[in-house]
Scaffold this motif. Sequence first.
Motif, mmCIF file in Angstrom:
data_model
loop_
_atom_site.group_PDB
_atom_site.id
_atom_site.type_symbol
_atom_site.label_atom_id
_atom_site.label_comp_id
_atom_site.label_asym_id
_atom_site.label_seq_id
_atom_site.Cartn_x
_atom_site.Cartn_y
_atom_site.Cartn_z
ATOM 1 N N VAL A 105 0.497 -1.625 0.373
ATOM 2 C CA VAL A 105 -0.036 0.168 -0.222
ATOM 3 C C VAL A 105 1.003 1.582 0.465
ATOM 4 O O VAL A 105 0.341 2.257 -0.861
ATOM 5 N N THR A 106 2.068 1.299 1.021
ATOM 6 C CA THR A 106 2.884 1.990 1.034
ATOM 7 C C THR A 106 3.510 2.357 -0.790
ATOM 8 O O THR A 106 3.865 3.777 -0.936
ATOM 9 N N GLY A 135 2.298 2.029 -3.776
ATOM 10 C CA GLY A 135 1.365 2.242 -4.326
ATOM 11 C C GLY A 135 1.166 3.304 -4.129
ATOM 12 O O GLY A 135 1.045 4.345 -4.907
ATOM 13 N N SER A 136 1.494 4.635 -2.516
ATOM 14 C CA SER A 136 0.256 5.194 -2.340
ATOM 15 C C SER A 136 2.074 6.359 -3.208
ATOM 16 O O SER A 136 0.981 7.647 -3.221
ATOM 17 N N ILE A 137 2.743 5.625 -2.649
ATOM 18 C CA ILE A 137 3.908 6.897 -2.877
ATOM 19 C C ILE A 137 3.937 7.374 -4.712
ATOM 20 O O ILE A 137 3.973 8.078 -5.119
ATOM 21 N N ILE A 159 1.565 7.225 -6.818
ATOM 22 C CA ILE A 159 0.079 7.894 -7.036
ATOM 23 C C ILE A 159 0.703 8.915 -6.962
ATOM 24 O O ILE A 159 0.969 10.288 -7.428
ATOM 25 N N MET A 160 1.323 9.427 -5.555
ATOM 26 C CA MET A 160 1.606 10.947 -5.089
ATOM 27 C C MET A 160 2.981 11.638 -6.313
ATOM 28 O O MET A 160 2.380 12.620 -6.385
#
Length: 69
Positions: free
Chosen positions: A23-24, A26-28, A30-31
Motif C-alpha cells: 500500500v505504501t 502504491g501511495s508513493i 500515485i503521489m
Amino acid sequence: MNTTATRTKTNEAITTQAGIDAVTKGSIAIMGSASALIGLWAVACIITAAFTAGPLGLARGWFSAVAGM
C-alpha cells in the motif's frame, strides 16, 4: 532445577508488514505521478506566459503582484 523459557514469533507481523509495504509503495507512486503532472503543468504555464507577455512583461507582472501595485 533448570528451566528455560523460549519465545517464538509468529508470521502474522511479517504478513501484515508486507501488506502495508504494498500500500505504501502504491501511495508513493500515485503521489509522485500527481506531483510530476502538476510540475509539468506549472512549467507549461510559465512558458506560455513568457511567450504571451514576453520575458520582461513576465518579470514586470511578477514584481507588481509581489509589491501589490
